[in-house]
Scaffold this motif. Structure first.
Motif, PDB file in Angstrom:
ATOM      1  N   UNK A  61       0.768  -1.094   0.064  1.00 43.65           N
ATOM      2  CA  UNK A  61      -0.045   0.126  -0.038  1.00 43.65           C
ATOM      3  C   UNK A  61       0.876   1.235   0.039  1.00 43.65           C
ATOM      4  N   UNK A  62       0.498   2.535  -0.633  1.00 48.17           N
ATOM      5  CA  UNK A  62       1.314   3.601  -0.751  1.00 48.17           C
ATOM      6  C   UNK A  62       0.913   4.156  -2.073  1.00 48.17           C
ATOM      7  N   UNK A  85     -11.395  -1.336 -16.532  1.00 48.32           N
ATOM      8  CA  UNK A  85     -11.643  -2.753 -15.846  1.00 48.32           C
ATOM      9  C   UNK A  85     -11.648  -2.524 -14.579  1.00 48.32           C
ATOM     10  N   UNK A  86     -12.951  -2.287 -14.012  1.00 50.60           N
ATOM     11  CA  UNK A  86     -13.330  -1.951 -12.705  1.00 50.60           C
ATOM     12  C   UNK A  86     -13.272  -3.229 -11.863  1.00 50.60           C
ATOM     13  N   UNK A  87     -13.793  -4.355 -12.705  1.00 47.67           N
ATOM     14  CA  UNK A  87     -13.922  -5.742 -11.782  1.00 47.67           C
ATOM     15  C   UNK A  87     -12.403  -6.346 -11.737  1.00 47.67           C
ATOM     16  N   UNK A  88     -11.669  -6.088 -12.610  1.00 50.35           N
ATOM     17  CA  UNK A  88     -10.138  -6.487 -12.368  1.00 50.35           C
ATOM     18  C   UNK A  88      -9.587  -5.798 -10.969  1.00 50.35           C
ATOM     19  N   UNK A  89      -9.746  -4.316 -11.227  1.00 53.50           N
ATOM     20  CA  UNK A  89      -9.172  -3.679 -10.263  1.00 53.50           C
ATOM     21  C   UNK A  89      -9.590  -3.894  -8.855  1.00 53.50           C
ATOM     22  N   UNK A  90     -10.958  -4.072  -8.854  1.00 58.59           N
ATOM     23  CA  UNK A  90     -11.663  -4.495  -7.477  1.00 58.59           C
ATOM     24  C   UNK A  90     -11.001  -5.784  -6.896  1.00 58.59           C
ATOM     25  N   UNK A  91     -10.740  -6.682  -7.812  1.00 59.80           N
ATOM     26  CA  UNK A  91     -10.075  -7.809  -7.267  1.00 59.80           C
ATOM     27  C   UNK A  91      -8.732  -7.898  -7.001  1.00 59.80           C
ATOM     28  N   UNK A  92      -8.016  -6.861  -7.299  1.00 60.45           N
ATOM     29  CA  UNK A  92      -6.340  -6.833  -6.972  1.00 60.45           C
ATOM     30  C   UNK A  92      -6.297  -5.704  -5.933  1.00 60.45           C
ATOM     31  N   UNK A  93      -7.076  -4.905  -5.828  1.00 66.53           N
ATOM     32  CA  UNK A  93      -7.023  -3.544  -4.673  1.00 66.53           C
ATOM     33  C   UNK A  93      -8.239  -3.665  -4.034  1.00 66.53           C
ATOM     34  N   UNK A 111      -9.280  -1.326   1.440  1.00 66.97           N
ATOM     35  CA  UNK A 111      -8.271  -0.457   2.254  1.00 66.97           C
ATOM     36  C   UNK A 111      -6.979   0.020   1.345  1.00 66.97           C
ATOM     37  N   UNK A 112      -7.115  -0.110   0.122  1.00 62.63           N
ATOM     38  CA  UNK A 112      -6.195   0.148  -1.021  1.00 62.63           C
ATOM     39  C   UNK A 112      -4.833  -0.491  -0.988  1.00 62.63           C
ATOM     40  N   UNK A 113      -5.019  -1.942  -0.193  1.00 59.05           N
ATOM     41  CA  UNK A 113      -3.946  -2.710  -0.433  1.00 59.05           C
ATOM     42  C   UNK A 113      -4.011  -3.613  -1.629  1.00 59.05           C
ATOM     43  N   UNK A 114      -2.540  -3.707  -2.405  1.00 62.34           N
ATOM     44  CA  UNK A 114      -2.548  -4.426  -3.600  1.00 62.34           C
ATOM     45  C   UNK A 114      -2.247  -5.623  -3.181  1.00 62.34           C
TER      46      UNK A 114
END
Length: 544
Positions: A386-387, A397-405, A408-411
């Motif tokens: 995170x940072x 690609x909002x779906x893929x983004x939500x699956x990765x982050x 809490x904004x942790x990747x």
């Protein structure tokens, strides 16, 4: 009670709050007469003042072509001086640079152009055996947003000449309209699994990551950095170019693609102080006939990254290549890329057996992949970052983004790691690469490190293959050293009595090379496909 596997990189050095163009301008003001970019194969040299002037010319030419802030401009080319100029010129006009993998063929190129909504493509005419223009002609009908393409070979000068219709005030106004949180780069993930996704990165993401990599490497204006890794990837354009330009160091481009002989020659001729590469690149140089004839005395530091770095290779690089301050970086495209790095003055054991400690202004934690609970020190789990370095998201690609982050904004990296009591991180492997053999968890990295200690083994990669009895069996692909010979029987005997029986590979494949991405990452999913197919064929033959 054990400390939690969480650490934040506190730093007295502040994050840079500026755009890439503004940062380059400051460097030009300080080091205008020093070498900025050298490409020996193209007989090209530029000082910082000359590099700035050329990026100004190209930036104006892009404005003349109607490029607006936020437009996607693609670069499909191997490593050339033009690549670097394009990187900084697009940043100065607020265009989003879309990095196209030089190894892409028609299907992959069409996906990147269409998915990003590319407006303008700058491309080489060809690279090795691939005719880029012919491939582009095939996919162009599927890319309606693409207005035009400029072939660098033959059309570069013509493009630059178009700058004359744009005055300085118009470029200055565009630059003044930019903010450092603007998206500036789309990098398609290397595709070791599944279809590539476009990691979208800002000025703030990649400028700061390059800057702090350079800080860790202790770069100054006297450093000369040999960059044989591809510019299309974060390793080349961030750890390479931006680390250099934020410190006034010189970028040395040894060739269009990695060639061990050309890299060794550039190190000596340009008196490079730093060398980059993925492990396979360092292995190729160590084994090259020109190695013993090369003067490495100018080298001081460098970066080995991109895939797990074998301990034995790290030791040889430190001792035989005269790089006592070699560092290991860990990260991913989605984190700009670096989140941990060894320091040049870390204890040797930490520098050769870990991927270092957390980067400044970055947080990392190791969690249970199922529950998300933060684990204690020395426990293995998923590494999360995170940072400032975490990408804005995957392009469209909002779906893929939500699956990765997560919220809490942790990747979530997908990498298995552990953190020791001193905060140093070790990568155990990929969650998807972990082998479960008869209920036992087998980590390929551990077996690979052991196989590297065999005197005749140059490289080794371990995978799991299907087994009716155990669910999965362990298989090793082994690349022998030049003029050496290994076989399954001898390798098995080498393992027996030294590592646990269930970790000894059941199957062996002796190879000259591994399936790889252009950045040198081994494609284990392809190895599994090939091995599964070959083993099934062997079983059918045995049954008949």
């Amino acid at each position: 009670m054990s400390l939690p596997s969480y650490v934040h990189g506190a730093s007295p050095v502040a994050l840079l709050g500026e755009t890439i163009g503004a940062n380059l301008r400051r460097t030009v003001d300080r080091f205008g007469d020093r070498d900025a970019l050298v490409a020996p194969a193209q007989e090209y040299r530029a000082t910082y003042r000359q590099l700035w002037d050329t990026t100004t010319t190209l930036a104006k030419a892009l404005l003349a072509r109607g490029i607006e802030k936020g437009d996607r401009v693609g670069i499909w080319s191997p490593n050339r001086f033009e690549w670097v100029v394009i990187q900084y010129a697009t940043a100065r006009v607020g265009a989003i640079l879309v990095n196209i993998n030089p190894a892409y063929k028609a299907q992959e190129l069409g996906h990147a152009l269409a998915q990003s909504g590319l407006t303008l493509l700058l491309l080489a005419r060809r690279f090795r055996q691939t005719d880029y223009v012919e491939i582009l002609d095939r996919v162009r009908p599927e890319c309606p947003a693409l207005r035009e393409a400029v072939v660098l070979d033959g059309e570069w000068t013509t493009l630059l000449d178009e700058s004359g219709s744009i005055d300085d005030d118009r470029l200055a106004a565009r630059e003044a309209s930019l903010t450092f949180d603007d998206p500036i780069n789309i990098q398609y993930t290397s595709g070791t699994t599944g279809a590539p996704k476009g990691a979208t990165l800002s000025h703030h993401n990649i400028l700061n990551n390059g800057f702090f990599c350079g800080e860790v490497l202790r770069y100054t204006e006297v450093d000369r950095v040999c960059v044989p890794v591809p510019f299309y990837h974060c390793f080349g354009m961030v750890i390479g170019n931006l680390a250099c330009t934020s410190h006034g160091a010189c970028i040395v481009v040894p060739g269009e693609g990695f060639d061990p002989r050309g890299t060794l020659a550039a190190i000596e001729a340009e008196r490079c102080t730093s060398l980059y590469g993925v492990p396979t690149m360092f292995i190729a140089q160590l084994d090259h006939p020109d190695f013993d004839r090369t003067d490495f005395s100018s080298l001081r530091t460098g970066v080995m990254a991109g895939s797990p770095c074998p301990v034995e290779v790290m030791k040889q690089v430190r001792e035989r290549m005269h790089i006592p301050e070699i560092t290991i970086c860990y990260g991913m495209t989605e984190t700009s890329p670096v989140s941990t790095q060894t320091r040049v003055d870390d204890p040797v054991e930490k520098r050769v057996t870990t991927v270092g400690s957390v980067h400044p202004h970055v947080a990392v934690k190791i969690v249970d992949p199922e529950s998300g609970r933060v684990l204690g020190r020395n426990e293995s789990g998923e590494l999360c970052t995170r940072g400032y370095c975490v990408m804005l998201g995957y392009w469209n690609d909002a779906t893929a983004t939500a699956a990765a982050i997560d919220a809490g904004r942790w990747m979530h990296t997908g990498d298995l790691a552990s953190m020791d009591d001193d905060g140093y991180v070790s990568i155990v492997g990929r969650i998807k690469d972990m082998i479960i053999r008869g209920g036992e968890n087998v980590y390929p990295r551990e077996i690979e490190e052991f196989l590297y200690t065999h005197p005749d083994v140059a490289d080794a990669q371990v995978i799991g293959v299907p087994s009716a009895r155990y669910g999965e069996e362990v298989m090793a692909w082994v690349k022998p050293k030049p003029n050496a010979s290994v076989d399954a029987k001898g390798l098995t005997a080498f393992c027996r009595g030294t590592i646990a029986t269930y970790k000894i590979p059941r199957y062996w494949k002796i190879v000259d090379a591994f399936p790889m991405t252009v950045t040198g990452k081994v494609q284990k999913y392809r190895m599994r496909e090939i091995s599964t197919r070959e083993l099934e064929t062997r079983r059918r033959q045995e049954d008949t």
